[in-house]
Enzyme design. Structure first.
Site, PDB file in Angstrom:
ATOM      1  N   GLY A  61       1.077   1.341  -7.643  1.00 16.51           N
ATOM      2  CA  GLY A  61       0.592   1.738  -6.078  1.00 16.51           C
ATOM      3  C   GLY A  61       1.490   2.926  -5.798  1.00 16.51           C
ATOM      4  N   LEU A  62       1.968   3.909  -4.789  1.00 13.42           N
ATOM      5  CA  LEU A  62       2.251   5.256  -4.332  1.00 13.42           C
ATOM      6  C   LEU A  62       3.455   4.431  -4.313  1.00 13.42           C
ATOM      7  CD1 LEU A  62      -0.242   7.244  -2.257  1.00 13.42           C
ATOM      8  CD2 LEU A  62       0.380   7.521  -4.441  1.00 13.42           C
ATOM      9  N   SER A  63       4.517   5.065  -3.838  1.00 10.18           N
ATOM     10  CA  SER A  63       5.910   5.257  -3.627  1.00 10.18           C
ATOM     11  C   SER A  63       6.409   4.603  -2.071  1.00 10.18           C
ATOM     12  CB  SER A  63       7.367   5.951  -3.516  1.00 10.18           C
ATOM     13  OG  SER A  63       8.278   6.047  -3.521  1.00 10.18           O
ATOM     14  N   ALA A  64       6.441   3.173  -2.064  1.00 14.34           N
ATOM     15  CA  ALA A  64       6.405   3.423  -0.390  1.00 14.34           C
ATOM     16  C   ALA A  64       5.846   2.400   0.000  1.00 14.34           C
ATOM     17  CB  ALA A  64       7.139   4.656   0.420  1.00 14.34           C
ATOM     18  N   SER A  65       4.906   2.154  -1.108  1.00 16.77           N
ATOM     19  CA  SER A  65       3.589   1.602  -0.638  1.00 16.77           C
ATOM     20  C   SER A  65       3.078  -0.092  -0.774  1.00 16.77           C
ATOM     21  CB  SER A  65       2.134   1.408  -1.724  1.00 16.77           C
ATOM     22  OG  SER A  65       2.872   0.845  -3.148  1.00 16.77           O
ATOM     23  N   GLY A  66       4.572  -0.399  -0.755  1.00 15.60           N
ATOM     24  CA  GLY A  66       4.562  -1.957  -0.819  1.00 15.60           C
ATOM     25  C   GLY A  66       5.433  -2.772  -1.462  1.00 15.60           C
ATOM     26  N   LYS A  67       4.796  -1.764  -3.350  1.00  9.41           N
ATOM     27  CA  LYS A  67       4.975  -2.578  -4.149  1.00  9.41           C
ATOM     28  C   LYS A  67       6.051  -3.427  -4.003  1.00  9.41           C
ATOM     29  CE  LYS A  67       4.246   0.607  -7.027  1.00  9.41           C
ATOM     30  NZ  LYS A  67       4.833   0.911  -5.322  1.00  9.41           N
ATOM     31  N   SER A  68       7.407  -3.383  -4.413  1.00  8.36           N
ATOM     32  CA  SER A  68       8.711  -3.931  -4.652  1.00  8.36           C
ATOM     33  C   SER A  68       8.673  -5.078  -3.189  1.00  8.36           C
ATOM     34  CB  SER A  68      10.026  -2.732  -4.446  1.00  8.36           C
ATOM     35  OG  SER A  68       9.678  -2.145  -5.935  1.00  8.36           O
ATOM     36  N   SER A 126       3.222   3.288 -12.216  1.00  6.90           N
ATOM     37  CA  SER A 126       2.484   3.934 -12.982  1.00  6.90           C
ATOM     38  C   SER A 126       0.795   4.548 -12.737  1.00  6.90           C
ATOM     39  CB  SER A 126       2.448   2.104 -14.099  1.00  6.90           C
ATOM     40  OG  SER A 126       1.769   1.172 -12.935  1.00  6.90           O
TER      41      SER A 126
END
Length: 201
Positions: A32-39, A106
């Site tokens: 997902g995009l940066s700041a999407s909440g993945k981490s 990715s």
């Protein structure tokens, strides 16, 4: 490419290891995009699985660039190599019957498909679960904990995904997270329910 090398298998088969540890190896690939909440989701998922007494380990995009991939930048070629390396690492974790949780932008479909095929071609094939953390650019800009979108729009960051570099969203991810509206808890619950239904945990 290295020559004069030979693969040296161990004495423990995957089936035997899985039976002894009572666990199936699987890679849960968050994109997902940066700041999407993945981490944030990956961190909570790892903690939840460990509390279920499951061996799980989180591989985070930023963290990996402090060590294994610190020699890589953000050009398309470097992004490809970044994902190639982490695909191989995730495969090793899955082969050990652990749950590998990767949290990487990715952005390219081809690179994520490479990771999927790597798992499919393993003997035995190992499960690969693509999780699309789907957040709009607007929501990502609102969160933007590192201030990266502002810098990218000001031209301070080149080749920034979603602004000056492309993001190719998954066509058919195993799991689709509505990151604009779901809480972290809801997202983790959705992933865990899928893993449980598939018999991976």
């Amino acid at each position: 490419m290295a020559t004069n090398i030979t693969f040296h298998p161990g004495n423990v088969t995957y089936k035997e290891r899985s039976s002894l540890l009572n666990q199936t190896g699987v890679t849960v690939w968050l994109t997902g995009l940066s700041a999407s909440g993945k981490s944030t989701i990956a961190t909570a998922l790892e903690q939840h699985l460990l509390h279920l007494k499951k061996s799980a380990y989180r591989l985070d995009g930023d963290n990996i660039r402090f060590g294994l991939n610190k020699d890589l930048g953000f050009s398309p070629k470097d992004r490809e190599e970044n994902i190639r390396r982490i695909s191989e690492v995730a495969l090793l974790f899955a082969d050990s019957t652990s749950i590998a949780i990767t949290s990487f932008i990715s952005p390219y479909k081809a690179d994520r498909n490479f990771a999927r095929q790597l798992h499919a071609q393993h003997n035995p094939p190992l499960p690969f679960v693509e999780v699309f953390v789907d957040a709009s650019i607007t929501k990502c800009e609102e969160r933007d904990p590192k201030g990266l979108y502002k810098k990218a729009k000001n031209g301070e960051i080149k080749e920034f995904t979603g602004i000056s570099a492309p993001y190719e969203a998954p066509d058919e991810p195993e799991i689709h997270i509505d990151a604009d509206n779901w809480t972290v808890e809801q997202s983790v619950k959705h992933i865990v329910e899928y893993l449980d239904q598939k018999g991976y945990i």
